[in-house]
Design a protein around this motif. Structure first.
Motif, short mmCIF file in Angstrom:
data_model
loop_
_atom_site.label_atom_id
_atom_site.label_comp_id
_atom_site.label_asym_id
_atom_site.label_seq_id
_atom_site.Cartn_x
_atom_site.Cartn_y
_atom_site.Cartn_z
N VAL A 49 40.21 49.98 50.26
CA VAL A 49 40.51 48.47 51.14
C VAL A 49 39.24 47.89 51.37
O VAL A 49 39.13 46.79 51.14
CB VAL A 49 41.18 48.64 52.54
N ASP A 50 38.18 48.60 51.41
CA ASP A 50 36.86 48.09 51.64
C ASP A 50 35.55 49.17 51.48
O ASP A 50 35.83 50.29 51.63
CB ASP A 50 36.57 47.53 52.97
N GLU A 51 34.65 48.74 50.92
CA GLU A 51 33.66 49.76 50.61
C GLU A 51 32.15 49.02 50.84
O GLU A 51 32.01 47.81 50.82
CB GLU A 51 33.40 50.33 49.09
N LYS A 52 31.21 49.69 51.27
CA LYS A 52 29.87 49.45 51.44
C LYS A 52 28.85 50.51 50.88
O LYS A 52 29.16 51.64 51.48
CB LYS A 52 29.47 49.06 53.03
N TYR A 68 33.76 53.80 53.11
CA TYR A 68 34.94 53.41 52.35
C TYR A 68 35.97 53.52 53.44
O TYR A 68 36.18 54.09 54.50
CB TYR A 68 35.51 54.31 51.32
N GLU A 168 45.22 54.49 57.38
CA GLU A 168 43.81 54.03 56.94
C GLU A 168 42.82 54.88 57.59
O GLU A 168 43.03 55.30 58.92
CB GLU A 168 43.53 52.66 57.44
N GLU A 170 38.44 55.89 57.51
CA GLU A 170 37.13 55.44 57.20
C GLU A 170 36.41 56.73 56.76
O GLU A 170 36.15 57.45 57.82
CB GLU A 170 36.52 54.70 58.50
#
Length: 170
Positions: A49-52, A68, A168, A170
């Motif tokens: 959904v999102d990554e840094k 992630y 979800e 992380e």
């Protein structure tokens, strides 16, 4: 300058579904009942959904941190197995020049040398990992079409995660 030796980026994609960030890191060949090279498992329903990504390059090493946020897109619990490749180019080149394949002890030593400080966390908790030897590097699996993508990879740091329906993490 040493090459980046523990690359988490190319196989974390193993946690993704084909519709999310390109899908898993897979080869379409199975060898004698054991997947080789390393194959992710259960990743079909997990999406990023999102990554840094943070990379700090030093003179003799790199520090890589990837965060992630992943979601189970299915209505059923999922167990996933994923791995990060362990590259040991300097050792690989020595083995190649000497015309030999590394043995298990050499491959484990290369992983320990190049992947200091490796860890995986999920929702703030430590996730265990194991070093899975790369069967192609050790010579257990003969050269095959696409094997050049595995040059220098001596193993995989593999972990498993469980996701609840729609969860979800992380």
């Amino acid at each position: 300058m040493k090459t980046l030796s523990c690359i988490a980026l190319s196989s974390i994609a193993a946690l993704t579904a084909a519709a999310a960030n390109g899908g898993g890191y897979r080869f379409g060949v199975q060898f004698t009942g054991t997947p080789a090279p390393f194959q992710p498992e259960g990743v079909e329903h997990i999406a990023i959904v999102d990554e840094k990504l943070d990379i700090t390059l030093r003179e003799t090493r790199a520090e890589v941190s990837v965060r992630y946020l992943m979601r189970n897109r299915s209505d059923e619990a999922q167990k996933v197995r994923f791995g990060f490749p362990v590259e040991a180019w300097e050792d690989w080149m020595v083995w190649r020049e000497e015309g030999e394949r590394p043995d298990a002890a050499q491959m484990r030593a290369a992983a320990a040398k190049f992947c200091r400080g490796y860890r995986v966390t999920c929702d703030g908790e430590s996730v265990p990992h194991e070093h899975v030897l790369e069967a192609f590097a050790s010579g257990e699996v003969p050269r095959f079409d696409g094997a050049e993508a595995l040059e220098g990879i001596v193993g995989w740091l593999a972990s498993e995660l469980r996701f609840g329906p729609g969860q979800e993490r992380e």
